[in-house]
Scaffold this motif. Structure first.
Motif, PDB file in Angstrom:
ATOM      1  N   ALA A  99      40.770  29.424  33.506  1.00 16.94           N
ATOM      2  CA  ALA A  99      42.122  29.869  33.866  1.00 16.94           C
ATOM      3  C   ALA A  99      42.091  31.216  34.610  1.00 16.94           C
ATOM      4  N   GLY A 100      40.898  31.786  34.797  1.00 18.54           N
ATOM      5  CA  GLY A 100      40.769  33.061  35.485  1.00 18.54           C
ATOM      6  C   GLY A 100      40.900  34.271  34.575  1.00 18.54           C
ATOM      7  N   GLU A 101      41.000  34.038  33.263  1.00 26.02           N
ATOM      8  CA  GLU A 101      41.184  35.130  32.315  1.00 26.02           C
ATOM      9  C   GLU A 101      39.827  35.687  31.873  1.00 26.02           C
ATOM     10  N   PHE A 102      39.808  37.000  31.614  1.00 32.90           N
ATOM     11  CA  PHE A 102      38.581  37.620  31.147  1.00 32.90           C
ATOM     12  C   PHE A 102      38.894  38.795  30.232  1.00 32.90           C
ATOM     13  N   SER A 103      37.877  39.241  29.514  1.00 28.57           N
ATOM     14  CA  SER A 103      37.991  40.419  28.667  1.00 28.57           C
ATOM     15  C   SER A 103      36.684  41.189  28.784  1.00 28.57           C
ATOM     16  N   ARG A 156      38.074  30.617  47.990  1.00 31.97           N
ATOM     17  CA  ARG A 156      38.125  32.062  48.189  1.00 31.97           C
ATOM     18  C   ARG A 156      36.837  32.679  47.655  1.00 31.97           C
ATOM     19  N   GLY A 157      36.159  33.447  48.472  1.00 29.85           N
ATOM     20  CA  GLY A 157      34.932  34.099  48.035  1.00 29.85           C
ATOM     21  C   GLY A 157      35.146  35.548  47.655  1.00 29.85           C
ATOM     22  N   GLN A 158      36.339  36.101  47.944  1.00 30.90           N
ATOM     23  CA  GLN A 158      36.610  37.511  47.689  1.00 30.90           C
ATOM     24  C   GLN A 158      37.944  37.641  46.952  1.00 30.90           C
ATOM     25  N   PRO A 159      37.940  37.272  45.653  1.00 28.07           N
ATOM     26  CA  PRO A 159      39.193  37.145  44.908  1.00 28.07           C
ATOM     27  C   PRO A 159      39.851  38.473  44.546  1.00 28.07           C
ATOM     28  N   THR A 160      41.164  38.405  44.339  1.00 27.15           N
ATOM     29  CA  THR A 160      41.909  39.529  43.788  1.00 27.15           C
ATOM     30  C   THR A 160      41.920  39.393  42.266  1.00 27.15           C
ATOM     31  N   PHE A 161      42.152  40.495  41.582  1.00 28.25           N
ATOM     32  CA  PHE A 161      42.141  40.502  40.120  1.00 28.25           C
ATOM     33  C   PHE A 161      42.965  41.679  39.623  1.00 28.25           C
ATOM     34  N   GLY A 162      43.239  41.681  38.335  1.00 24.03           N
ATOM     35  CA  GLY A 162      43.906  42.792  37.683  1.00 24.03           C
ATOM     36  C   GLY A 162      43.510  42.831  36.219  1.00 24.03           C
ATOM     37  N   PHE A 163      43.498  44.031  35.632  1.00 27.57           N
ATOM     38  CA  PHE A 163      43.211  44.135  34.207  1.00 27.57           C
ATOM     39  C   PHE A 163      43.843  45.392  33.627  1.00 27.57           C
ATOM     40  N   THR A 164      44.005  45.380  32.319  1.00 25.69           N
ATOM     41  CA  THR A 164      44.597  46.490  31.582  1.00 25.69           C
ATOM     42  C   THR A 164      43.562  47.053  30.624  1.00 25.69           C
ATOM     43  N   VAL A 165      43.500  48.385  30.540  1.00 26.46           N
ATOM     44  CA  VAL A 165      42.629  49.049  29.566  1.00 26.46           C
ATOM     45  C   VAL A 165      43.515  49.805  28.591  1.00 26.46           C
ATOM     46  N   ASN A 166      43.291  49.549  27.308  1.00 25.00           N
ATOM     47  CA  ASN A 166      44.023  50.220  26.235  1.00 25.00           C
ATOM     48  C   ASN A 166      43.131  51.342  25.700  1.00 25.00           C
ATOM     49  N   TRP A 167      43.528  52.590  25.924  1.00 21.69           N
ATOM     50  CA  TRP A 167      42.731  53.750  25.523  1.00 21.69           C
ATOM     51  C   TRP A 167      43.038  54.196  24.094  1.00 21.69           C
ATOM     52  N   ALA A 168      43.618  53.343  23.260  1.00 20.91           N
ATOM     53  CA  ALA A 168      44.111  53.720  21.931  1.00 20.91           C
ATOM     54  C   ALA A 168      43.049  54.337  21.025  1.00 20.91           C
ATOM     55  N   LYS A 169      41.783  54.081  21.277  1.00 22.53           N
ATOM     56  CA  LYS A 169      40.742  54.626  20.406  1.00 22.53           C
ATOM     57  C   LYS A 169      40.574  56.134  20.560  1.00 22.53           C
ATOM     58  N   PHE A 170      41.057  56.730  21.684  1.00 28.11           N
ATOM     59  CA  PHE A 170      40.918  58.175  21.846  1.00 28.11           C
ATOM     60  C   PHE A 170      42.056  58.833  22.628  1.00 28.11           C
ATOM     61  N   SER A 171      43.038  58.053  23.074  1.00 31.79           N
ATOM     62  CA  SER A 171      44.108  58.619  23.887  1.00 31.79           C
ATOM     63  C   SER A 171      45.404  57.844  23.646  1.00 31.79           C
ATOM     64  N   ALA A 185      42.894  39.147  34.540  1.00 29.13           N
ATOM     65  CA  ALA A 185      42.936  37.835  35.177  1.00 29.13           C
ATOM     66  C   ALA A 185      42.474  37.954  36.619  1.00 29.13           C
ATOM     67  N   GLN A 186      41.802  36.929  37.057  1.00 29.23           N
ATOM     68  CA  GLN A 186      41.324  36.834  38.435  1.00 29.23           C
ATOM     69  C   GLN A 186      42.082  35.716  39.125  1.00 29.23           C
ATOM     70  N   HIS A 187      42.405  35.911  40.384  1.00 26.08           N
ATOM     71  CA  HIS A 187      43.092  34.879  41.150  1.00 26.08           C
ATOM     72  C   HIS A 187      42.189  33.668  41.272  1.00 26.08           C
ATOM     73  N   GLU A 188      42.782  32.506  41.333  1.00 24.40           N
ATOM     74  CA  GLU A 188      42.028  31.260  41.461  1.00 24.40           C
ATOM     75  C   GLU A 188      40.997  31.363  42.579  1.00 24.40           C
ATOM     76  N   MET A 189      39.782  30.919  42.301  1.00 23.77           N
ATOM     77  CA  MET A 189      38.672  31.090  43.242  1.00 23.77           C
ATOM     78  C   MET A 189      38.496  29.943  44.232  1.00 23.77           C
ATOM     79  N   LYS A 190      39.243  28.862  44.106  1.00 19.59           N
ATOM     80  CA  LYS A 190      39.050  27.741  45.035  1.00 19.59           C
ATOM     81  C   LYS A 190      39.225  28.213  46.472  1.00 19.59           C
TER      82      LYS A 190
END
Length: 121
Positions: free
Chosen positions: A23-27, A56-71, A49-54
């Motif tokens: 589904a393009g999801e990652f962690s 496409r060799g140079q996909p777009t993506f986005g992700f969130t980082v939760n800094w809760a452990k120190f910020s 998540a990464q945009h569908e790769m069909k």
């Protein structure tokens, strides 16, 4: 272009992206080299998540980082993975960080954005 693996950016931050599912999801985990806090930096979880790769060799993506452990902040990244003529992969990203503040009136100083950094593999 494959997002999964270990990446180090120009500033020395490390990011590990586990396998991208169908589904393009990652962690993964993010270890920043820079921070605005004096607290001890800790590995922080990321989800994205990464945009569908069909076709496409140079996909777009986005992700969130939760800094809760120190910020008290969260960062969202958006970017694209590029592959050069020699098959070298590079992530080009922009990010937006939001810190916790006490009131809506303080919101103007709570958000930072940066174009970059690059993540050469």
């Amino acid at each position: 272009c494959h997002l999964s693996g270990l990446w180090r950016n120009e500033l020395g931050s490390l990011m590990e992206i586990r396998e991208v599912n169908d589904a393009g999801e990652f962690s993964g985990e993010y270890l920043t080299a820079v921070t605005a806090t004096s607290n001890c930096i800790r590995r922080s979880p990321l989800k994205g998540a990464q945009h569908e790769m069909k076709h496409r060799g140079q996909p777009t993506f986005g992700f969130t980082v939760n800094w809760a452990k120190f910020s008290n902040s969260t960062t969202v990244f958006v970017g694209q993975c590029f592959v050069d003529d020699k098959r070298k992969e590079t992530l080009k990203t922009m990010w937006l960080l939001r810190q916790e503040v006490g009131s809506p009136e303080d919101g103007w100083s709570a958000t930072w954005w940066v174009a970059g950094p690059r993540w050469p593999r």
